[in-house]
Scaffold this motif. Sequence first.
Motif, PDB file in Angstrom:
ATOM      1  N   GLY A 120       0.821  -1.214   0.000  1.00  0.00           N
ATOM      2  CA  GLY A 120       0.000   0.000   0.000  1.00  0.00           C
ATOM      3  C   GLY A 120       0.848   1.254   0.000  1.00  0.00           C
ATOM      4  O   GLY A 120       0.567   2.218  -0.726  1.00  0.00           O
ATOM      5  N   ALA A 121       1.923   1.245   0.813  1.00  0.00           N
ATOM      6  CA  ALA A 121       2.816   2.407   0.868  1.00  0.00           C
ATOM      7  C   ALA A 121       3.530   2.602  -0.465  1.00  0.00           C
ATOM      8  O   ALA A 121       3.665   3.729  -0.956  1.00  0.00           O
ATOM      9  CB  ALA A 121       3.834   2.221   1.995  1.00  0.00           C
ATOM     10  N   ALA A 122       3.998   1.499  -1.066  1.00  0.00           N
ATOM     11  CA  ALA A 122       4.715   1.591  -2.343  1.00  0.00           C
ATOM     12  C   ALA A 122       3.814   2.141  -3.446  1.00  0.00           C
ATOM     13  O   ALA A 122       4.237   2.987  -4.249  1.00  0.00           O
ATOM     14  CB  ALA A 122       5.251   0.218  -2.735  1.00  0.00           C
ATOM     15  N   GLY A 330      11.267   0.848  10.153  1.00  0.00           N
ATOM     16  CA  GLY A 330      12.331  -0.018   9.675  1.00  0.00           C
ATOM     17  C   GLY A 330      12.158  -0.532   8.272  1.00  0.00           C
ATOM     18  O   GLY A 330      12.698  -1.582   7.912  1.00  0.00           O
ATOM     19  N   LEU A 331      11.414   0.208   7.426  1.00  0.00           N
ATOM     20  CA  LEU A 331      11.177  -0.221   6.052  1.00  0.00           C
ATOM     21  C   LEU A 331      12.084   0.483   5.047  1.00  0.00           C
ATOM     22  O   LEU A 331      12.209   0.031   3.908  1.00  0.00           O
ATOM     23  CB  LEU A 331       9.713   0.023   5.666  1.00  0.00           C
ATOM     24  N   LEU A 332      12.674   1.604   5.442  1.00  0.00           N
ATOM     25  CA  LEU A 332      13.562   2.362   4.558  1.00  0.00           C
ATOM     26  C   LEU A 332      14.782   2.821   5.358  1.00  0.00           C
ATOM     27  O   LEU A 332      14.699   2.974   6.584  1.00  0.00           O
ATOM     28  CB  LEU A 332      12.839   3.589   3.981  1.00  0.00           C
ATOM     29  N   GLY A 442       6.339  -1.815  -7.524  1.00  0.00           N
ATOM     30  CA  GLY A 442       7.120  -3.044  -7.427  1.00  0.00           C
ATOM     31  C   GLY A 442       8.552  -2.781  -6.999  1.00  0.00           C
ATOM     32  O   GLY A 442       9.116  -3.509  -6.174  1.00  0.00           O
ATOM     33  N   GLY A 443       9.150  -1.716  -7.554  1.00  0.00           N
ATOM     34  CA  GLY A 443      10.521  -1.365  -7.183  1.00  0.00           C
ATOM     35  C   GLY A 443      10.633  -0.986  -5.718  1.00  0.00           C
ATOM     36  O   GLY A 443      11.564  -1.414  -5.017  1.00  0.00           O
ATOM     37  N   LEU A 444       9.686  -0.186  -5.242  1.00  0.00           N
ATOM     38  CA  LEU A 444       9.725   0.234  -3.838  1.00  0.00           C
ATOM     39  C   LEU A 444       9.431  -0.928  -2.895  1.00  0.00           C
ATOM     40  O   LEU A 444       9.973  -0.987  -1.784  1.00  0.00           O
ATOM     41  CB  LEU A 444       8.736   1.373  -3.605  1.00  0.00           C
ATOM     42  N   MET A 445       8.566  -1.855  -3.311  1.00  0.00           N
ATOM     43  CA  MET A 445       8.328  -3.058  -2.511  1.00  0.00           C
ATOM     44  C   MET A 445       9.629  -3.846  -2.338  1.00  0.00           C
ATOM     45  O   MET A 445       9.958  -4.315  -1.239  1.00  0.00           O
ATOM     46  CB  MET A 445       7.277  -3.936  -3.191  1.00  0.00           C
ATOM     47  N   ILE A 449      11.345  -4.590   1.288  1.00  0.00           N
ATOM     48  CA  ILE A 449      11.569  -5.970   1.726  1.00  0.00           C
ATOM     49  C   ILE A 449      13.058  -6.214   1.947  1.00  0.00           C
ATOM     50  O   ILE A 449      13.474  -6.838   2.932  1.00  0.00           O
ATOM     51  CB  ILE A 449      10.991  -6.958   0.692  1.00  0.00           C
ATOM     52  N   THR A 450      13.880  -5.716   1.013  1.00  0.00           N
ATOM     53  CA  THR A 450      15.326  -5.892   1.125  1.00  0.00           C
ATOM     54  C   THR A 450      15.868  -5.222   2.374  1.00  0.00           C
ATOM     55  O   THR A 450      16.669  -5.805   3.122  1.00  0.00           O
ATOM     56  CB  THR A 450      16.025  -5.328  -0.123  1.00  0.00           C
ATOM     57  N   TRP A 451      15.440  -3.976   2.635  1.00  0.00           N
ATOM     58  CA  TRP A 451      15.970  -3.254   3.788  1.00  0.00           C
ATOM     59  C   TRP A 451      15.557  -3.923   5.093  1.00  0.00           C
ATOM     60  O   TRP A 451      16.357  -4.055   6.023  1.00  0.00           O
ATOM     61  CB  TRP A 451      15.494  -1.805   3.770  1.00  0.00           C
ATOM     62  N   ARG A 452      14.306  -4.360   5.155  1.00  0.00           N
ATOM     63  CA  ARG A 452      13.831  -5.006   6.382  1.00  0.00           C
ATOM     64  C   ARG A 452      14.553  -6.332   6.614  1.00  0.00           C
ATOM     65  O   ARG A 452      14.974  -6.638   7.740  1.00  0.00           O
ATOM     66  CB  ARG A 452      12.323  -5.230   6.297  1.00  0.00           C
TER      67      ARG A 452
END
Length: 634
Positions: A120-122, A330-332, A442-445, A449-452
Amino acid sequence: MSDAVIAPPTATPTHRPSSFLTLSLGSIGIVYGDIGTSPLYALKESLTAASAGGALTPAMVLGVMSLVLWTLIVIVTLKYVLLIMRADNHGEGGTLTLMALLQHVMHRRFAAISLLGMAGAALFYGDAIITPAISVLSAVEGLKLVEPAFDPFILPLAMAILIGLFVVQFRGTAAVAAWFGPIMLLWFGVMAVGGVMNLASDLSVLNAINPLYGIDFLLHHGRAGLIALGAVFLTVTGAEALYADMGHFGRKPIRVAWFIVVFPALALCYLGQGAMLLHHPERLENPFFFLFPEWALLPMVGLATAATIIASQAVISGAYSLTQQAIQLGLLPRMDIRRTSETEKGQIYIPRVNWLLLIAVLYLVFAFKSSSALASAYGIAVTGTMVITSIMAYFVMRKCWHWSAAVAALVIAPFIAVDLIFLMANMLKIFEGGWIPLLIGGGLMAVMITWRRGSKIVARKTVREEVNLNDFIASISGSSSISRVRGVAVFLTGSPNSTPTSLMHNLKHNKVLHEKNVILSVITEDVPRVPEHERSSTEIVNDRFSRMTLRFGYMESPNVPKGIAGCQGRDFNFDIMNTSFFLSRRVIRPATPSEMPRWQSLLFANMAKWADDASLYFRIPTGRAVEVGMQINV
């Protein structure tokens, strides 16, 4: 890398201005800016899609008008204003707020909730990029009706307005926000008057209130009907702002503004456009501006431009707020967050987000060149976000409101069905530009996910290398090889029971221990804001060591020196000039083999490089910060 972790929530009051009228007027300016500028292009695009290049018939006009009215009633009035706005986290709303609320209630066992929140945020960022582009373009395009010779200047003028809008963001909106409400109130009033002037000429358009006209249109127009339905959704873009901005204005002022001002004005404007097109289908080129007499065209273009700038500002500010929440949750990675107002908590500016948005918006304007072309890219991000909100609302009903599964499903199923129908209709526009918000989302997702995931790996490896604090203190007590120096040393850590790496490295290399040592943990709560009296807690370990915890809400910017100063006189005397802050600077290297795919470990390592310094993020004065480097392979 951030040392912040998530902790159980504590109750917090929500900041509110005192005057109900001020709140209602403010919500008209900020909350309804996006949905309030939809009449500039929504009906035009819907009927253009319905006619599919052929003649516009009265049946098409009434059918599409019926869909427009009932979309406003079902999605905005019933779903958001009356239902979704009940699901708040201590007065705050929005996708990430729902995620934080459900994570606490469901004890974080349901990973799908986190994925839904991130999705939703992305998707919101896709909306934040397209809204300024389509809104400003649609307003400036009115100049063609004033004088066709203006046509070559529309694109440069729109780009100049957008550049100016983003360039002044660093000043904040506090100085001009007071004008947002009155300007948008005037905008809604003028729209209503224009609608009534044309509606009076043919009241037969009121038949569109009957939903059967809309159903009949969809049944008899096949693919063109579905494409038109996707365009109809443009009338409710911005509806998510009702929920996301609830914390700034409160539930009741937003509802009152909708029922008293916004919905009547929108309905009258759309009905007026429909009545005019029944007799003048040739005006489909720009039905909004044709509502007004020729002498009023230039003032209306000016007012429309002001309204679209306000709508764009609301989305830009929303992107800042969402980014701040994502960082705290903790998502970014950490970014420089600057406050632009001493009194308004929501007034922030994030330079990196601002310039990335500007580049993306200018690219869209240059690539699509008209609001009609951009309309194809609009809608998918918003419908996707609405589907996600509906799904998460179901879990709120079950877990927070304790409704039975049958009742919750019975209430939310019709809304999810409507959202999915609109989503499928908008999916038909993927190859005409709809891929853009999906690509952005999709890119922001992938980034979130990667950062978390990477942050969890780093935290686990860091804890593994640290030793128990009590054991460490016992091992150094009485050691004659350690020099004792005056002052206070604050060591930031994500695990208060472990010895911070920065403390161990400082002792190992410098053989120095301060007179007072504070092991500090900074915790992000699952609530928007933490009251000052619950900000800090301290535990004395011995005469040299103490543990301290500072708590911040996910909508707050953590200020460590200010938080520590709040303990003044309770456990120790804090003097910033006599205090050193020790932080670990982690250098991330892709490991071979890695717990993540190669592309993900490379992305995480680069994101860690882009993250702002912890000292800047925690508002620690540069001259008082000591960073100790360490390398971690992920």
